[in-house]
Design an enzyme around this catalytic site. Structure first.
Site, short mmCIF file in Angstrom:
data_model
loop_
_atom_site.label_atom_id
_atom_site.label_comp_id
_atom_site.label_asym_id
_atom_site.label_seq_id
_atom_site.Cartn_x
_atom_site.Cartn_y
_atom_site.Cartn_z
N ASP A 90 138.21 57.81 124.74
CA ASP A 90 138.33 56.63 123.87
C ASP A 90 139.80 56.25 123.71
OD1 ASP A 90 135.60 56.71 123.48
OD2 ASP A 90 135.77 57.82 121.59
N1 URA Z 1 133.92 62.09 122.66
C1 URA Z 1 134.35 61.05 121.94
O1 URA Z 1 133.78 60.72 120.91
N2 URA Z 1 135.43 60.39 122.36
C2 URA Z 1 136.14 60.74 123.46
O2 URA Z 1 137.14 60.11 123.77
C3 URA Z 1 135.68 61.83 124.21
C4 URA Z 1 134.56 62.48 123.79
#
Ligand code: URA
Length: 235
Positions: free
Chosen positions: A107
């Site tokens: 993310d």
């Molecule tokens: N899980 C999440 O919620 N975000 C990420 O970036 C990776 C795994």
């Protein structure tokens, strides 16, 4: 029979030059194969054994690239150019022309280890849940998890897109956890923590397979992995 490649394709893949330029070089008499001048663009070469020279300089055989990036928060895992800075823009200039793709996605607000590769088979092996490649995250939480959280995560919890594979929870402090997953669904860690009653305040990926974020990789840096490091990814 060993895999051969057309000479123009070999030149293009090995150097990043367009096929049209490779054709021009071959037709122009700038290329030798094992010491022999070759003007036939349809000539096939053995990438690992034939010695190809372009204007007298060796052209290294094509090989896949596997890069590690220490992704900073605020950068998006996307190959599309947009308003926000992307992980592709952090790749050293000399490697950007290669056909690199991120392995899974982190993310925008997540930091940590992101692998990028030209090798589609490796990408698939690292992301497919059936391959059980560990992804290890460190999360800072808004609320302490209940005492049965380890057990619930080990059993798998039900999210709106189905049950999760068993995950391993280790508590690093009252509000800091380490979570090991074998899959990488959209916002997975955040959604799992919300299902257990806490928001995630900060998320960092510390490890993929057997490879921990290399200590020499500063925030925002990207470098090629050594063969030993690549082997650790699937170890
Ligand atoms: N899980 C999440 O919620 N975000 C990420 O970036 C990776 C795994």
């Amino acid at each position: 029979m060993k895999d051969t490649l057309r000479l123009d394709r070999y030149l293009s893949q090995a150097t990043g030059m367009p096929r049209s330029h490779a054709l021009t070089h071959v037709r122009g008499g700038h290329v030798t194969v094992n010491g022999e001048l070759v003007r036939d663009t349809a000539r096939h070469v053995l990438p690992d054994t034939d010695v190809v020279l372009l204007n007298g300089a060796p052209v290294r055989p094509f090989r896949h690239l596997v890069l590690a990036q220490h992704k900073p928060p605020g950068v998006v895992t996307s190959t599309e150019v947009g308003a926000a800075q992307t992980v592709m823009e952090l790749i050293p200039e000399a490697l950007r022309h290669r056909d690199l793709a991120p392995v899974g996605r982190l993310d925008r607000d997540t930091s940590g280890l992101l692998i990028l590769t030209t090798d589609g088979a490796l990408n698939h092996r690292l992301t497919h849940p059936k391959r059980h490649v560990d992804k290890v995250y460190i999360a800072d939480l808004a609320r302490e998890l209940a005492p049965n959280a380890e057990e619930r995560l080990a059993r798998g919890i039900v999210l709106d897109d189905g049950p999760t594979l068993p995950a391993k929870l280790e508590r690093l402090g009252p509000l800091r956890i380490q979570l090991t997953l074998h899959e990488g669904r959209f916002h997975q860690v955040k959604r799992m923590m919300v299902a257990l009653g806490s928001a995630v305040l900060q998320l960092h990926r510390a490890q993929v397979g057997g490879l921990a974020l290399p200590a020499d990789l500063a925030l925002g840096a990207t470098r090629e992995l050594t063969a030993a490091e690549v082997a650790l990814l699937t170890a």
